[in-house]
Motif scaffolding. Structure first.
Motif, mmCIF file in Angstrom:
data_model
loop_
_atom_site.group_PDB
_atom_site.id
_atom_site.type_symbol
_atom_site.label_atom_id
_atom_site.label_comp_id
_atom_site.label_asym_id
_atom_site.label_seq_id
_atom_site.Cartn_x
_atom_site.Cartn_y
_atom_site.Cartn_z
ATOM 1 N N ASP A 81 44.567 38.467 36.360
ATOM 2 C CA ASP A 81 43.534 38.534 35.333
ATOM 3 C C ASP A 81 42.569 39.657 35.669
ATOM 4 O OD1 ASP A 81 42.157 37.809 33.016
ATOM 5 O OD2 ASP A 81 42.308 35.677 33.480
ATOM 6 N N HIS A 82 41.620 39.884 34.776
ATOM 7 C CA HIS A 82 40.642 40.951 34.982
ATOM 8 C C HIS A 82 39.260 40.498 34.543
ATOM 9 C CE1 HIS A 82 41.368 41.670 30.665
ATOM 10 N NE2 HIS A 82 42.648 41.671 30.981
ATOM 11 N N ILE A 83 38.964 39.236 34.853
ATOM 12 C CA ILE A 83 37.669 38.676 34.454
ATOM 13 C C ILE A 83 36.540 39.257 35.293
ATOM 14 C CG2 ILE A 83 36.294 36.555 34.347
ATOM 15 C CD1 ILE A 83 38.915 35.117 33.534
ATOM 16 N N ASP A 86 36.755 42.528 41.009
ATOM 17 C CA ASP A 86 37.806 42.526 42.036
ATOM 18 C C ASP A 86 39.171 42.257 41.422
ATOM 19 O OD1 ASP A 86 35.975 43.072 44.028
ATOM 20 O OD2 ASP A 86 35.793 40.977 44.685
ATOM 21 N N GLU A 87 39.240 41.275 40.521
ATOM 22 C CA GLU A 87 40.502 40.970 39.839
ATOM 23 C C GLU A 87 40.958 42.161 39.001
ATOM 24 O OE1 GLU A 87 39.501 37.511 37.549
ATOM 25 O OE2 GLU A 87 40.202 36.133 39.089
ATOM 26 N N ALA A 88 40.026 42.786 38.314
ATOM 27 C CA ALA A 88 40.354 43.929 37.464
ATOM 28 C C ALA A 88 40.912 45.078 38.306
ATOM 29 C CB ALA A 88 39.128 44.381 36.674
ATOM 30 N N GLU A 89 40.288 45.354 39.440
ATOM 31 C CA GLU A 89 40.770 46.427 40.316
ATOM 32 C C GLU A 89 42.184 46.147 40.806
ATOM 33 O OE1 GLU A 89 38.053 47.586 43.434
ATOM 34 O OE2 GLU A 89 36.358 47.531 42.052
ATOM 35 N N GLU A 90 42.449 44.897 41.208
ATOM 36 C CA GLU A 90 43.781 44.524 41.698
ATOM 37 C C GLU A 90 44.823 44.657 40.585
ATOM 38 O OE1 GLU A 90 46.209 40.796 43.736
ATOM 39 O OE2 GLU A 90 44.229 40.419 42.881
#
Length: 150
Positions: free
Chosen positions: A121-123, A126-130
């Motif tokens: 996900d990109h909530i 950090d999630e967005a970068e991954e």
């Protein structure tokens, strides 16, 4: 490895990718993640995209891709990963606005949506970068440039 991709064309929009393109894009993601699975991709018009986006995300407008992960009941040996709903008109418009090759943008939407089906996900940042790093890597394997480069 067992990977299956079912493509449903629910729009007569021009210049849609063929089933082999969709299969190649999904396979790139699943093979890289070493995951077996089955995905259904439904290509829709703006009306269907808007209705689904409103119902499931509370946003009353069409969107490029919606991901619906399948929740496998415990103990049931099913490899269905879920469904992707992709709006042909939105993808075509975005590709033109972003001055990207249409087929490359289609590939990005499939890679992005497939990663959502796998739990990415990109909530938050950090999630967005991954997730974006994974997308860049997977698209590079398809000889597609970084979709986030400006």
């Amino acid at each position: 490895m067992s990977i299956a991709v079912d493509v449903q064309y629910a729009t007569d929009a021009p210049d849609l990718p063929c089933e082999a393109d969709f299969a190649r894009w999904v396979e790139t993601v699943l093979k890289a993640r070493k995951i077996d699975g089955e995905i259904c991709i439904r290509i829709v018009d703006e009306e269907e995209s808007q209705a689904l986006n409103a119902e499931y995300r509370g946003k009353d407008k069409p969107t490029n891709v919606l991901s619906f992960p399948f929740e496998v009941p415990p103990g049931v040996p099913v490899t269905l990963l879920g469904d992707l709903i992709i709006c042909a008109a939105v993808v075509a418009r975005e590709a033109e606005e972003q001055q990207k090759a249409a087929l490359h943008h289609w590939a990005h939407m499939v890679v992005h949506g497939t990663l959502h089906l796998l739990g990415f996900d990109h909530i938050n940042d950090d999630e967005a970068e991954e997730m974006e790093a994974l997308e860049r890597d997977l698209l590079a394997r398809l000889d597609i440039a970084d979709p986030y480069a400006i």
